[in-house]
Design a protein around this motif. Structure first.
Motif, mmCIF file in Angstrom:
data_model
loop_
_atom_site.group_PDB
_atom_site.id
_atom_site.type_symbol
_atom_site.label_atom_id
_atom_site.label_comp_id
_atom_site.label_asym_id
_atom_site.label_seq_id
_atom_site.Cartn_x
_atom_site.Cartn_y
_atom_site.Cartn_z
ATOM 1 N N GLU A 184 0.833 -1.199 0.000
ATOM 2 C CA GLU A 184 0.000 0.000 0.000
ATOM 3 C C GLU A 184 0.868 1.249 0.000
ATOM 4 O O GLU A 184 1.879 1.320 0.700
ATOM 5 C CB GLU A 184 -0.926 0.015 1.227
ATOM 6 C CG GLU A 184 -1.955 -1.096 1.244
ATOM 7 C CD GLU A 184 -2.964 -0.963 0.128
ATOM 8 O OE1 GLU A 184 -3.360 0.190 -0.191
ATOM 9 O OE2 GLU A 184 -3.360 -1.993 -0.442
ATOM 10 N N LEU A 185 0.450 2.240 -0.774
ATOM 11 C CA LEU A 185 1.158 3.510 -0.839
ATOM 12 C C LEU A 185 0.770 4.359 0.367
ATOM 13 O O LEU A 185 -0.414 4.638 0.596
ATOM 14 C CB LEU A 185 0.803 4.237 -2.134
ATOM 15 C CG LEU A 185 1.625 5.478 -2.492
ATOM 16 C CD1 LEU A 185 3.103 5.135 -2.637
ATOM 17 C CD2 LEU A 185 1.090 6.096 -3.789
ATOM 18 N N VAL A 186 1.787 4.738 1.153
ATOM 19 C CA VAL A 186 1.558 5.481 2.390
ATOM 20 C C VAL A 186 2.369 6.775 2.343
ATOM 21 O O VAL A 186 3.522 6.781 1.917
ATOM 22 C CB VAL A 186 1.979 4.644 3.630
ATOM 23 C CG1 VAL A 186 1.820 5.456 4.908
ATOM 24 C CG2 VAL A 186 1.180 3.354 3.701
ATOM 25 N N TRP A 187 1.754 7.872 2.796
ATOM 26 C CA TRP A 187 2.431 9.171 2.816
ATOM 27 C C TRP A 187 2.725 9.571 4.260
ATOM 28 O O TRP A 187 1.897 9.390 5.143
ATOM 29 C CB TRP A 187 1.557 10.250 2.160
ATOM 30 C CG TRP A 187 1.260 9.945 0.735
ATOM 31 C CD1 TRP A 187 0.203 9.237 0.239
ATOM 32 C CD2 TRP A 187 2.050 10.302 -0.397
ATOM 33 N NE1 TRP A 187 0.283 9.136 -1.123
ATOM 34 C CE2 TRP A 187 1.397 9.787 -1.554
ATOM 35 C CE3 TRP A 187 3.233 11.014 -0.560
ATOM 36 C CZ2 TRP A 187 1.899 9.961 -2.826
ATOM 37 C CZ3 TRP A 187 3.726 11.193 -1.835
ATOM 38 C CH2 TRP A 187 3.071 10.676 -2.958
ATOM 39 N N ARG A 188 3.912 10.104 4.470
ATOM 40 C CA ARG A 188 4.265 10.591 5.802
ATOM 41 C C ARG A 188 5.210 11.781 5.660
ATOM 42 O O ARG A 188 5.796 12.003 4.599
ATOM 43 C CB ARG A 188 4.929 9.479 6.618
ATOM 44 C CG ARG A 188 6.141 8.845 5.967
ATOM 45 C CD ARG A 188 6.548 7.583 6.694
ATOM 46 N NE ARG A 188 7.655 6.909 6.025
ATOM 47 C CZ ARG A 188 8.055 5.681 6.318
ATOM 48 N NH1 ARG A 188 7.429 4.987 7.264
ATOM 49 N NH2 ARG A 188 9.062 5.131 5.674
ATOM 50 N N ASP A 189 5.343 12.548 6.736
ATOM 51 C CA ASP A 189 6.194 13.729 6.696
ATOM 52 C C ASP A 189 7.642 13.357 6.419
ATOM 53 O O ASP A 189 8.158 12.365 6.947
ATOM 54 C CB ASP A 189 6.118 14.484 8.026
ATOM 55 C CG ASP A 189 4.786 15.185 8.212
ATOM 56 O OD1 ASP A 189 4.089 15.410 7.205
ATOM 57 O OD2 ASP A 189 4.435 15.511 9.367
ATOM 58 N N GLY A 190 8.301 14.163 5.603
ATOM 59 C CA GLY A 190 9.724 13.976 5.364
ATOM 60 C C GLY A 190 10.530 14.421 6.572
ATOM 61 O O GLY A 190 9.989 14.949 7.548
ATOM 62 N N VAL A 191 11.820 14.220 6.509
ATOM 63 C CA VAL A 191 12.683 14.559 7.636
ATOM 64 C C VAL A 191 12.696 16.070 7.850
ATOM 65 O O VAL A 191 12.622 16.853 6.897
ATOM 66 C CB VAL A 191 14.122 14.047 7.436
ATOM 67 C CG1 VAL A 191 14.126 12.532 7.337
ATOM 68 C CG2 VAL A 191 14.764 14.656 6.195
#
Length: 630
Positions: free
Chosen positions: A392-399
């Motif tokens: 599944e494609l999941v989005w999260r905050d970058g560093v």
């Protein structure tokens, strides 16, 4: 989040005012195009029968309902560009993703896509810049069927993305999503590649050794891993809000890349259904400024001093090199990626990548945060990164902090306080110089000119030892009217060797140097060009030339009025050689009507005068005086 930098605000306001009439006209045309019925409703039964005659039954049944979006794919696929090889498999992924959404997708058309890496130093390079406008035109042809409710553009490299961008804006009433292919895995270190090239230029290694080095660097599908025009394109498409977030530098041969391609198709369908995200609204004066700042903050390609002008003009937005120069003065340099450093784009991505750059620029007031994007309102969408978890494609905050400050730094501690591109001007005209890779001690050069009219002549002089001295190499008759403005990167190793020997060396040309402009100071895109009566046509061997990147000066010293001299003329052999062979004869009309470099070197938009008001003739004397006094 800090307030918008006052210089960024001032430049944006000036662009808005300058573009008031052309932007209003563009939006009027897009509103008129969008007031018609959607593609799925406007075509007659016979039209649709032709459009879907070769499609699978499942797609015919969908389109017969007349209620579902149809997405047009414009592809620059070919096997000559490593970065475009993955596009062979993208259309099936896009079609299937559209079907999952109850919609359809078709390859609307293809564009040419040539590789500057193959044509460097060859006659075909003289078609390279013109290919951008051909790509824009072919994108227009592809979408002219008017059977689409959204579009997906597949392109990565040098002239291809600018051309797709320009062509798509002619259909700005539609949502348009750009889907990249990503970089190849890292090969040999860039410093080693540069070392072998320098040795070959001096005759110290043979061609077999050079070939081994080059193959070790360029070795698989994906973009070249240095930060040239292709990868600069990808950075700008993200900051323009036309990519899914952080998709630029994901490798091609991965499940994540395929998932992102499918997600791009689904987003195009959503935008079409919801009637939002049209390209005319995503690309405006603010997003153009964001693209410029992103380019400057990362030390990107000098080619975009030309491309961005033409790209903006396609949206009715008028920009010039003064705008870029002023934005550069307040844009911190956040990245060191080859040729501005030793790291490649894979290391850049690992250190924090585009998401980190977008966050730093937005939160510190260097870009407009309130822009429209294909993800919705606000640049904050581009602070995220994708991952593939259990399929599944999941989005999260970058560093939020750089993982390698030798490659990527925060705005509070940049590599330098200003960006990588500057305007230089004086009695030789207006030009740009990329200084992010040039050491401070090499940014001011005053030396006698050695004047040439072809790369071959200049390289032969180097091989003969005639350039082993302090020298400003002047290469003229390389502008868009003269021969299509080829890249002159073949000279880079030779100029670097001279500099390494301790000589004061600079390069001045009305041609292009390429996205790989490196450690030798190079005033390029000199405008007006020599063939159009520019001052370079009056320069002679031995004239003392001063290039001062710090003060923004490009001038002769002690020469007097250059224009009092007769202008040099190209030899008959040189002029004829640029007009015939390798397809060059097909572009004679382009050379006749093309606009100046500062106007974007375009045949699509060759009409209106340049914003600064003097690109078609001699520079404004007042501007020249101020530059020299500085």
């Amino acid at each position: 989040m800090k307030p918008l930098n006052p210089v960024v605000a001032e430049v944006t306001a000036r662009i808005v005012e300058r573009s008031r009439a052309t932007r209003a006209d563009y939006l009027r045309r897009m509103d008129a195009a969008g007031s018609d019925k959607p593609g799925r409703a406007k075509l007659s039964c016979a039209n649709w029968a032709h459009a879907f005659a070769g499609q699978p039954v499942v797609d015919k049944l969908t389109v017969m309902s007349g209620t579902q979006p149809n997405v047009g794919i414009v592809t620059a696929y070919n096997d000559m560009l490593s970065a475009h090889v993955p596009f062979e498999r993208f259309p099936p992924i896009i079609r299937e993703a559209a079907r999952e959404m109850g919609a359809t997708a078709q390859v609307a058309g293809a564009t040419p896509a040539m590789c500057d890496g193959v044509t460097q130093g060859r006659p075909g390079m003289e078609l390279s810049l013109f290919s951008r406008d051909v790509i824009a035109m072919s994108t227009g042809v592809a979408l002219s069927h008017d059977a689409f409710d959204a579009a997906i553009c597949l392109g990565v490299c040098d002239k291809i993305v600018p051309g797709l961008f320009m062509g798509s804006l002619a259909f700005g009433h539609l949502p348009v999503v750009f889907a990249p292919a990503g970089p190849m895995p890292s090969g040999i270190p860039n410093a080693e590649k540069a070392r072998v090239r320098a040795l070959y230029a001096q005759g110290k290694v043979d061609r077999h050794t050079l070939l081994q080095s080059e193959v070790g660097s360029y070795h698989s599908p994906g973009t070249c891993t240095f930060y040239g025009t292709a990868n600069s394109n990808q950075m700008m498409m993200e900051l323009a809000g036309l990519h899914l977030p952080s998709t630029a530098f994901v490798h091609p041969e991965t499940g994540l890349r395929d998932a992102l391609t499918a997600a791009a198709a689904k987003q195009a369908v959503r935008l079409a259904r919801e009637g939002r995200g049209r390209m005319a609204d995503v690309i405006d004066e603010r997003s153009i400024v964001n693209m410029i700042v992103a380019l400057l903050a990362t030390g990107g390609s000098t080619n975009h001093a030309i491309h961005l002008v033409a790209m903006a003009r396609a949206a009715g937005v008028l920009i010039d090199w003064t705008d870029m120069d002023q934005l550069s003065s307040v844009t911190p340099l956040l990245a060191r990626v080859y040729p501005n450093g030793s790291a490649d784009v894979n290391a850049f991505q690992a250190a924090g990548g585009v998401a980190f750059v977008a966050r730093e620029l937005a939160e510190n007031g260097h870009i407009h945060a309130d822009v429209e994007t294909i993800m919705g309102s606000g640049i904050h969408h581009y602070f995220q990164e994708p991952s593939l978890i259990d399929g599944e494609l999941v989005w999260r905050d970058g560093v939020s902090e750089s993982l390698d400050t030798d490659i990527l730094r925060p705005a509070s501690d940049p590599f330098q306080k200003d960006g990588g591109l500057r305007l230089v001007q004086g009695d030789l005209g207006r030009a740009v110089i990329k200084v992010s890779a040039v050491k401070p001690e090499h940014r001011i050069i005053e030396a006698p000119a050695a004047v040439f009219e072809t790369q071959e002549e200049a390289l032969q002089a180097f091989k003969d030892g005639r350039l082993d001295r302090d020298v400003v190499v002047v290469l003229r008759f390389q502008g868009p009217k003269a021969n299509g403005m080829p890249e002159l990167h073949s000279l880079s190793p030779a100029l670097g060797v001279l500099q390494d020997k301790g000589f004061k060396v600079a390069f001045v040309t009305d041609g292009r140097m390429s996205g790989a402009s490196g450690k030798t100071p190079a005033a390029i895109h000199v405008s007006p060009e020599a063939l159009a009566g520019g001052p370079l046509a009056h320069v002679r061997d031995g004239d003392l030339i001063r290039l001062d990147a710090e003060a923004g000066v490009l001038t002769t010293v002690g020469v007097g009025d250059l224009r009092a001299r007769p202008a040099a003329r190209r030899t008959e052999a040189h002029a004829s050689g640029s007009a015939w062979g390798f397809g060059r004869e097909l572009f004679g009309s382009f050379r006749q009507v093309v606009s100046t470099a500062e106007e974007g070197a375009s045949v699509c938009f060759a009409g209106p005068p340049a914003p600064n008001g003097h690109a078609d003739g001699p520079p404004d004397p007042n501007i020249v005086d101020r530059a020299v006094d500085a």
